[in-house]
Motif scaffolding. Structure first.
Motif, PDB file in Angstrom:
ATOM      1  N   HIS A  14       5.140  -7.724  -5.471  1.00 33.09           N
ATOM      2  CA  HIS A  14       5.613  -6.565  -6.129  1.00 33.09           C
ATOM      3  C   HIS A  14       5.247  -5.162  -5.644  1.00 33.09           C
ATOM      4  CE1 HIS A  14       5.519  -9.953  -9.096  1.00 33.09           C
ATOM      5  NE2 HIS A  14       6.434  -9.509  -9.810  1.00 33.09           N
ATOM      6  N   VAL A  15       4.118  -5.043  -5.062  1.00 31.43           N
ATOM      7  CA  VAL A  15       3.627  -3.666  -4.287  1.00 31.43           C
ATOM      8  C   VAL A  15       4.610  -3.454  -3.340  1.00 31.43           C
ATOM      9  CG1 VAL A  15       2.027  -2.590  -3.191  1.00 31.43           C
ATOM     10  CG2 VAL A  15       1.470  -3.827  -5.142  1.00 31.43           C
ATOM     11  N   PHE A  16       4.990  -4.297  -2.389  1.00 30.42           N
ATOM     12  CA  PHE A  16       5.922  -4.361  -1.376  1.00 30.42           C
ATOM     13  C   PHE A  16       7.358  -3.977  -1.922  1.00 30.42           C
ATOM     14  CE2 PHE A  16       8.976  -6.127   1.491  1.00 30.42           C
ATOM     15  CZ  PHE A  16       8.964  -5.629   2.735  1.00 30.42           C
ATOM     16  N   LEU A  17       7.607  -4.700  -2.847  1.00 27.41           N
ATOM     17  CA  LEU A  17       9.112  -4.186  -3.380  1.00 27.41           C
ATOM     18  C   LEU A  17       9.235  -2.870  -3.975  1.00 27.41           C
ATOM     19  CD1 LEU A  17      10.234  -7.541  -5.158  1.00 27.41           C
ATOM     20  CD2 LEU A  17      10.664  -6.942  -3.051  1.00 27.41           C
ATOM     21  N   VAL A  18       8.113  -2.465  -4.581  1.00 25.95           N
ATOM     22  CA  VAL A  18       8.073  -0.957  -5.068  1.00 25.95           C
ATOM     23  C   VAL A  18       8.185  -0.148  -4.052  1.00 25.95           C
ATOM     24  CG1 VAL A  18       6.816   0.657  -6.663  1.00 25.95           C
ATOM     25  CG2 VAL A  18       7.073  -1.788  -7.406  1.00 25.95           C
ATOM     26  N   SER A  19       7.333  -0.392  -3.050  1.00 27.92           N
ATOM     27  CA  SER A  19       7.230   0.881  -2.050  1.00 27.92           C
ATOM     28  C   SER A  19       8.527   0.801  -1.278  1.00 27.92           C
ATOM     29  CB  SER A  19       6.043   0.154  -1.160  1.00 27.92           C
ATOM     30  OG  SER A  19       6.253  -1.092  -0.315  1.00 27.92           O
ATOM     31  N   CYS A  20       9.286  -0.279  -1.287  1.00 26.28           N
ATOM     32  CA  CYS A  20      10.701  -0.534  -0.424  1.00 26.28           C
ATOM     33  C   CYS A  20      11.687   0.434  -1.285  1.00 26.28           C
ATOM     34  CB  CYS A  20      10.847  -1.992  -0.285  1.00 26.28           C
ATOM     35  SG  CYS A  20      10.108  -2.807   1.107  1.00 26.28           S
ATOM     36  N   ALA A  21      11.770   0.126  -2.747  1.00 24.02           N
ATOM     37  CA  ALA A  21      12.561   0.594  -3.713  1.00 24.02           C
ATOM     38  C   ALA A  21      12.659   2.168  -3.797  1.00 24.02           C
ATOM     39  CB  ALA A  21      12.731  -0.019  -5.111  1.00 24.02           C
ATOM     40  N   LEU A  22      11.232   2.672  -3.753  1.00 21.32           N
ATOM     41  CA  LEU A  22      11.097   4.263  -4.318  1.00 21.32           C
ATOM     42  C   LEU A  22      11.246   4.836  -3.001  1.00 21.32           C
ATOM     43  CD1 LEU A  22       8.317   3.844  -6.978  1.00 21.32           C
ATOM     44  CD2 LEU A  22      10.676   4.258  -7.224  1.00 21.32           C
ATOM     45  N   PRO A  23      11.880   6.159  -2.865  1.00 20.06           N
ATOM     46  CA  PRO A  23      11.812   6.798  -1.945  1.00 20.06           C
ATOM     47  C   PRO A  23      10.513   7.613  -1.600  1.00 20.06           C
ATOM     48  CG  PRO A  23      12.835   7.955  -3.694  1.00 20.06           C
ATOM     49  CD  PRO A  23      12.721   6.707  -3.998  1.00 20.06           C
ATOM     50  N   ASP A  24      10.502   8.141  -0.551  1.00 24.32           N
ATOM     51  CA  ASP A  24       9.035   8.599  -0.013  1.00 24.32           C
ATOM     52  C   ASP A  24       8.670   9.934  -0.726  1.00 24.32           C
ATOM     53  OD1 ASP A  24       6.585   9.140   1.009  1.00 24.32           O
ATOM     54  OD2 ASP A  24       7.355   9.868   3.181  1.00 24.32           O
ATOM     55  N   SER A  25       7.896   9.882  -1.786  1.00 21.05           N
ATOM     56  CA  SER A  25       7.567  11.108  -2.489  1.00 21.05           C
ATOM     57  C   SER A  25       6.145  11.116  -3.024  1.00 21.05           C
ATOM     58  CB  SER A  25       8.569  11.204  -3.410  1.00 21.05           C
ATOM     59  OG  SER A  25       8.329  10.308  -4.485  1.00 21.05           O
ATOM     60  N   LEU A  26       5.797  12.030  -3.597  1.00 22.43           N
ATOM     61  CA  LEU A  26       4.457  12.001  -4.411  1.00 22.43           C
ATOM     62  C   LEU A  26       4.261  11.018  -5.497  1.00 22.43           C
ATOM     63  CD1 LEU A  26       1.555  13.449  -4.372  1.00 22.43           C
ATOM     64  CD2 LEU A  26       2.660  15.112  -6.105  1.00 22.43           C
TER      65      LEU A  26
END
Length: 382
Positions: A14-26
């Motif tokens: 789930h951590v991997f999927l969230v990091s891939c789905a969200l754009p790079d931001s704060l």
């Protein structure tokens, strides 16, 4: 530990999927950092205000296979893929693919082009080029990361973990990931240091050595001259090392084994191995007393390290004097010819290993030391 491992494997997906789905931001870094705390990965940073927003290159020591992922939780940065094959695995681990498979010069040119675009995140580089446990010393910094830009910011990284050591030599990143999920927690301590500019007419090698010394002082470890290639060669020797004498004795029948007292059985193999290594050092450095060699070998357990310590003066000793009684024997014609040949061969390495003057630059001193060691090795082989 096994329960934590199984549970965290599902959470890690789930951590991997969230990091891939969200754009790079704060927001993304905050969410992933909170989810990583469930995986047992805790990140602390000291003096975040020291992080210079104008610096385009971060220089950090290398402790684990996931250092770039941890620092990426604090600030946006990219690490180029060096020893990882391009593809899905490289992308999923968070490395940046530049499409450069040639020399380091081509890599530096590609990184200069990347850094010229201000919209790109800063670079996070690891000059050690190999991970260590970070408890003893730093590997020699490679000079190519310091050829990209003239200003870098060092980042001191410490990793602590209970029960299990942080980084094991010659271990894969998958094994390190499983051990990270197995232990209760792993704490990453990130310390930002002031940015370091290049001095006028300073070479990249001197710049790398200066930053290495600063990082070593901050971490409280030794700044060594051992490279990643030396570490790889050391691991090859450990893998191909011949078995100990007692391991060969175990393969023989019980009736063929000599009986020995139990108190001497455990100490004999280590003593024999130590004596064998001491004789190897003695062949290279015949003027060094055998007792001084054994004392240093008991601490290092490595022939090359002991030779380097004796040559560089880190292991003090008093040179042995030749026995005057040996010169009173009158050799025959063949013996005198052989003796003259030996004397000629002895004089050759001594002339090569002698230095005319003490070099001012640490790099020149290191090259001079390597040249003398190579001459001594060649003489020992002859």
């Amino acid at each position: 530990g096994l329960c934590l491992l199984v549970l965290r494997l599902f959470i890690g997906v789930h951590v991997f999927l969230v990091s891939c789905a969200l754009p790079d931001s704060l927001l993304r870094r905050f969410i992933v950092r909170v989810m990583c705390s469930v995986l047992g990965l805790f990140v602390r940073q000291s003096d975040p205000r020291l992080r210079d927003a104008s610096v385009r290159v971060y220089i950090a020591n290398h402790v684990t296979q996931f250092d770039h992922n941890i620092i990426n939780l604090l600030t946006s940065c990219n690490t180029p893929a060096l020893n990882t094959a391009p593809g899905f695995i490289c992308w999923s681990r968070g490395f940046m693919e530049l499409g450069v498979t040639g020399s380091r010069a081509e890599l530096v040119d590609a990184l200069k082009v990347y850094s010229s675009h201000r919209a790109n995140p800063p670079l996070l580089l690891f000059p050690e080029e190999a991970a260590t446990n970070g408890r003893a010393g730093l590997l020699r910094f490679s000079s190519w990361p310091f050829s990209v830009l003239d200003v870098v910011q060092p980042v001191a990284l410490r990793v602590q973990r209970p029960l299990i050591t942080v980084s094991v030599a010659d271990s894969s990143w998958i094994a390190e990931l499983l051990w990270t999920f197995f232990v209760p927690f792993t704490v990453y301590q990130v310390r930002w240091m002031p940015s370091v500019p290049r001095r006028a007419e300073e070479l990249s090698e001197d710049f790398a050595l200066r930053v290495q010394e600063l990082l070593a002082m901050e971490l409280g470890v030794v700044s060594t001259r051992l490279t990643a290639a030396d570490r790889t060669e050391h691991m090859k020797r450990l893998r191909h090392m011949s078995p100990l004498p007692f391991a060969q004795a175990l393969s023989r029948p019980l009736a063929a084994r000599p009986r020995a007292p139990s108190s001497l059985a455990s100490a004999a193999p280590e003593e024999m191995q130590l004596m064998a290594m001491a004789q190897q050092v003695k062949e290279v450095l015949p003027h060094v007393p055998l007792e001084a060699i054994r004392i240093d070998l008991a601490q290092t357990s490595c022939v090359d390290t002991t030779i380097a310590n004796l040559l560089e003066g880190r292991a003090p000793f008093s040179p042995e004097r030749e026995d005057p009684g040996t010169d009173q024997l009158a050799p025959s014609t063949s013996q005198s010819a052989a003796a003259s040949g030996v004397q000629d061969s002895v004089a050759a390495p001594s002339s090569k290993t002698a230095t005319k003057q003490f070099a001012k630059s640490p790099v020149e001193r290191h090259l001079s030391l390597q040249e003398r060691k190579r001459a001594l090795y060649d003489y020992a082989r002859r």
